[in-house]
Scaffold this motif. Structure first.
Motif, PDB file in Angstrom:
ATOM      1  N   ILE A  82       6.301   9.520   0.541  1.00  9.36           N
ATOM      2  CA  ILE A  82       5.528   8.342   0.153  1.00  9.36           C
ATOM      3  C   ILE A  82       5.933   7.207   1.072  1.00  9.36           C
ATOM      4  O   ILE A  82       7.118   6.879   1.175  1.00  9.36           O
ATOM      5  CB  ILE A  82       5.779   7.941  -1.313  1.00  9.36           C
ATOM      6  CG1 ILE A  82       5.396   9.083  -2.245  1.00  9.36           C
ATOM      7  CG2 ILE A  82       4.989   6.683  -1.659  1.00  9.36           C
ATOM      8  CD1 ILE A  82       5.770   8.833  -3.691  1.00  9.36           C
ATOM      9  N   LEU A  83       4.964   6.623   1.753  1.00  9.90           N
ATOM     10  CA  LEU A  83       5.210   5.481   2.626  1.00  9.90           C
ATOM     11  C   LEU A  83       4.722   4.226   1.923  1.00  9.90           C
ATOM     12  O   LEU A  83       3.579   4.157   1.476  1.00  9.90           O
ATOM     13  CB  LEU A  83       4.473   5.636   3.953  1.00  9.90           C
ATOM     14  CG  LEU A  83       4.759   6.881   4.777  1.00  9.90           C
ATOM     15  CD1 LEU A  83       3.873   6.904   6.010  1.00  9.90           C
ATOM     16  CD2 LEU A  83       6.217   6.935   5.164  1.00  9.90           C
ATOM     17  N   ILE A  84       5.588   3.235   1.791  1.00  9.27           N
ATOM     18  CA  ILE A  84       5.211   1.939   1.230  1.00  9.27           C
ATOM     19  C   ILE A  84       4.995   0.999   2.406  1.00  9.27           C
ATOM     20  O   ILE A  84       5.924   0.705   3.158  1.00  9.27           O
ATOM     21  CB  ILE A  84       6.302   1.380   0.281  1.00  9.27           C
ATOM     22  CG1 ILE A  84       6.672   2.405  -0.783  1.00  9.27           C
ATOM     23  CG2 ILE A  84       5.845   0.059  -0.329  1.00  9.27           C
ATOM     24  CD1 ILE A  84       5.570   2.760  -1.734  1.00  9.27           C
ATOM     25  N   LEU A  85       3.762   0.538   2.567  1.00  7.96           N
ATOM     26  CA  LEU A  85       3.401  -0.331   3.684  1.00  7.96           C
ATOM     27  C   LEU A  85       3.149  -1.748   3.195  1.00  7.96           C
ATOM     28  O   LEU A  85       2.663  -1.956   2.078  1.00  7.96           O
ATOM     29  CB  LEU A  85       2.132   0.187   4.374  1.00  7.96           C
ATOM     30  CG  LEU A  85       2.107   1.646   4.803  1.00  7.96           C
ATOM     31  CD1 LEU A  85       0.721   2.016   5.299  1.00  7.96           C
ATOM     32  CD2 LEU A  85       3.136   1.903   5.864  1.00  7.96           C
TER      33      LEU A  85
ATOM     34  N   GLU B 270       7.660  -0.438   4.901  1.00 12.50           N
ATOM     35  CA  GLU B 270       8.761  -1.118   4.229  1.00 12.50           C
ATOM     36  C   GLU B 270       9.724  -0.136   3.588  1.00 12.50           C
ATOM     37  O   GLU B 270      10.899  -0.440   3.425  1.00 12.50           O
ATOM     38  CB  GLU B 270       8.226  -2.091   3.176  1.00 12.50           C
ATOM     39  CG  GLU B 270       7.464  -3.254   3.774  1.00 12.50           C
ATOM     40  CD  GLU B 270       7.043  -4.260   2.735  1.00 12.50           C
ATOM     41  OE1 GLU B 270       7.281  -4.040   1.523  1.00 12.50           O
ATOM     42  OE2 GLU B 270       6.463  -5.275   3.129  1.00 12.50           O
ATOM     43  N   GLN B 271       9.213   1.024   3.186  1.00 12.30           N
ATOM     44  CA  GLN B 271      10.071   1.998   2.507  1.00 12.30           C
ATOM     45  C   GLN B 271       9.481   3.393   2.666  1.00 12.30           C
ATOM     46  O   GLN B 271       8.269   3.571   2.706  1.00 12.30           O
ATOM     47  CB  GLN B 271      10.167   1.633   1.019  1.00 12.30           C
ATOM     48  CG  GLN B 271      11.157   2.441   0.244  1.00 12.30           C
ATOM     49  CD  GLN B 271      11.241   1.967  -1.212  1.00 12.30           C
ATOM     50  OE1 GLN B 271      10.561   1.038  -1.602  1.00 12.30           O
ATOM     51  NE2 GLN B 271      12.071   2.612  -1.984  1.00 12.30           N
ATOM     52  N   ARG B 272      10.372   4.393   2.765  1.00 10.40           N
ATOM     53  CA  ARG B 272       9.975   5.804   2.795  1.00 10.40           C
ATOM     54  C   ARG B 272      10.671   6.505   1.648  1.00 10.40           C
ATOM     55  O   ARG B 272      11.870   6.353   1.468  1.00 10.40           O
ATOM     56  CB  ARG B 272      10.392   6.457   4.101  1.00 10.40           C
ATOM     57  CG  ARG B 272       9.609   6.053   5.306  1.00 10.40           C
ATOM     58  CD  ARG B 272      10.143   6.790   6.524  1.00 10.40           C
ATOM     59  NE  ARG B 272       9.184   7.738   7.006  1.00 10.40           N
ATOM     60  CZ  ARG B 272       8.599   7.651   8.183  1.00 10.40           C
ATOM     61  NH1 ARG B 272       8.882   6.660   8.985  1.00 10.40           N
ATOM     62  NH2 ARG B 272       7.721   8.560   8.561  1.00 10.40           N
TER      63      ARG B 272
ATOM     64  N   ILE C 117       0.869  -1.166   0.000  1.00 11.79           N
ATOM     65  CA  ILE C 117       0.000   0.000   0.000  1.00 11.79           C
ATOM     66  C   ILE C 117       0.909   1.220   0.000  1.00 11.79           C
ATOM     67  O   ILE C 117       1.841   1.300   0.795  1.00 11.79           O
ATOM     68  CB  ILE C 117      -0.899   0.039   1.251  1.00 11.79           C
ATOM     69  CG1 ILE C 117      -1.768  -1.214   1.326  1.00 11.79           C
ATOM     70  CG2 ILE C 117      -1.763   1.287   1.265  1.00 11.79           C
ATOM     71  CD1 ILE C 117      -2.484  -1.383   2.648  1.00 11.79           C
ATOM     72  N   ALA C 118       0.667   2.166  -0.897  1.00  8.91           N
ATOM     73  CA  ALA C 118       1.443   3.406  -0.946  1.00  8.91           C
ATOM     74  C   ALA C 118       0.577   4.537  -0.398  1.00  8.91           C
ATOM     75  O   ALA C 118      -0.577   4.699  -0.805  1.00  8.91           O
ATOM     76  CB  ALA C 118       1.882   3.722  -2.365  1.00  8.91           C
ATOM     77  N   VAL C 119       1.136   5.293   0.544  1.00  9.36           N
ATOM     78  CA  VAL C 119       0.426   6.411   1.156  1.00  9.36           C
ATOM     79  C   VAL C 119       1.244   7.670   0.905  1.00  9.36           C
ATOM     80  O   VAL C 119       2.408   7.748   1.290  1.00  9.36           O
ATOM     81  CB  VAL C 119       0.236   6.194   2.672  1.00  9.36           C
ATOM     82  CG1 VAL C 119      -0.478   7.390   3.288  1.00  9.36           C
ATOM     83  CG2 VAL C 119      -0.525   4.917   2.944  1.00  9.36           C
ATOM     84  N   VAL C 120       0.638   8.661   0.258  1.00  8.70           N
ATOM     85  CA  VAL C 120       1.273   9.968   0.077  1.00  8.70           C
ATOM     86  C   VAL C 120       0.839  10.824   1.255  1.00  8.70           C
ATOM     87  O   VAL C 120      -0.352  10.948   1.535  1.00  8.70           O
ATOM     88  CB  VAL C 120       0.860  10.616  -1.260  1.00  8.70           C
ATOM     89  CG1 VAL C 120       1.522  11.972  -1.426  1.00  8.70           C
ATOM     90  CG2 VAL C 120       1.196   9.703  -2.421  1.00  8.70           C
TER      91      VAL C 120
END
Length: 104
Positions: A83-86, A94-96, A74-77
């Motif tokens: 951008i946060l990759i969950l 998992e990634q910022r 899931i990508a959250v802006v």
């Protein structure tokens, strides 16, 4: 005086025969096309969308502007231009990715 008999059936001209066959063929093609479109609509509208979580827990102080769902992520802006990759199963980050906007 002449009498018309039952044997005097008007013959069909070749153009009229061609026109009758053309109309019949076009009718069959239109019905088949309509059935294909109807079938595709039923298949497309009855498919299920992505599996969505009940809630997404973001770290304190982070406000979401947009959300995108992918296979397993899931990508959250955020409002902070990040951008946060969950992980879609655990919800762990998992990634910022920091978004930098260039000057024109």
């Amino acid at each position: 005086m002449t009498h018309s008999s039952e044997n005097d059936v008007p013959t069909e001209t070749p153009q009229l025969k061609f026109l009758r066959r053309m109309v019949t063929t076009l009718t069959v093609v239109m019905v088949c096309g309509f059935l294909v479109v109807l079938t595709l609509l039923v298949i497309r509208l009855s498919s299920t969308g992505p599996t969505l979580p009940e809630a997404i827990a973001l770290p304190d102080g982070i406000t979401a502007r947009a959300v995108t769902f992918g296979e397993g992520w899931i990508a959250v802006v955020t409002q902070e231009n990040e951008i946060l990759i969950l992980n879609s199963l655990s919800g762990a980050i998992e990634q910022r990715v920091k978004i930098t906007v260039g000057e024109n």
